[in-house]
Design an enzyme around this catalytic site. Sequence first.
Site, PDB file in Angstrom:
ATOM      1  N   GLU A 182       3.672   1.264  -4.463  1.00 25.97           N
ATOM      2  CA  GLU A 182       4.408   0.007  -4.498  1.00 25.97           C
ATOM      3  C   GLU A 182       5.037  -0.057  -5.701  1.00 25.97           C
ATOM      4  O   GLU A 182       4.623  -0.892  -6.611  1.00 25.97           O
ATOM      5  CB  GLU A 182       3.559  -1.252  -3.940  1.00 25.97           C
ATOM      6  N   LYS A 225       5.980   1.188  -0.347  1.00 21.54           N
ATOM      7  CA  LYS A 225       6.248  -0.294  -0.226  1.00 21.54           C
ATOM      8  C   LYS A 225       7.414  -0.489  -1.098  1.00 21.54           C
ATOM      9  O   LYS A 225       7.099  -0.329  -2.636  1.00 21.54           O
ATOM     10  CB  LYS A 225       5.062  -1.309  -0.382  1.00 21.54           C
TER      11      LYS A 225
END
Length: 295
Positions: A176, A213
């Site tokens: 992420e 992500k």
Amino acid sequence: MNEQQLERMRTGKGFVAALDQSGGSTPKALLQYGVAEDAYTDEEGMFTAVHTMRTRIIQSPAFDSDHILGAILFENTMDREIDGKSTADYLWEDKGIVPFLKVDQGLDVEKNGVQLMKPMPKLDDLLARAADKRIFGTKMRSVIHEANPGGIKQVAEQQFEVGKRIFAAGLIPIIEPEVNILSEDREESERILKEEIIQQLAKLDPDVRIMLKLSIPSKDGFYSDLMQDSHVVRVVALSGGYPQKEANEHLARNPGLIASFSRALAEGLSFGQTEADFNETLKRSIESIYSASIT
């Protein structure tokens, strides 16, 4: 690695619920829920309060596998139970929802336009515990504030290096590298980041699998090609501070990109709501996020 869970994350329809507020963000999450800081006296009381909130969400009939593929937990939540089962086991066995764990220890100070992850000296022990708890995958967050090529390269290198360690431990890492949606050169940051991700993916061994992500891109469909990479199980999106309605609108313009929302998921939920009102509010949120995720 649970192959049934892997196939669900790879091909299932739905989104990932982010229930992973850490020690730093928990007071804000509780306040949004209507629990003031004077409602608990210490850290244990705070974590008990947030586990009660998360349990209420997870046990709601609206929180089901028809709409939700996976749920990201905080370490303290992983170590607690719901109805006499570990939270991860309850999610999978009772709800059919794949459990993930947030493993980063927070963000370092900003340098070169980015915030790297703080050192994780106990990562190997945490991964071993996660495997014992039957956690499927992990999540770790960095933040990009400026289109600084050197800083963004550091973010990508750190994320993938840790990601390889996580995969070697038998778990699927969610990488992420968040791009701040308020940054003035956001689109350029996204362009540089995507190039770095492509380079890192090309270096992975053929069997390595990851998830990404990412912030919902400023250019619709910008991450579509990443979804086709053989290493990528799924690309999910954080709400990044957008209100739920706006996050859904942006998400729906990106086919194949599914949500992994936290604040946007919990929007409108309150400690003082009746169970009927709570469940109805959560149901509306889940259905709207689901709809945006399957376009």
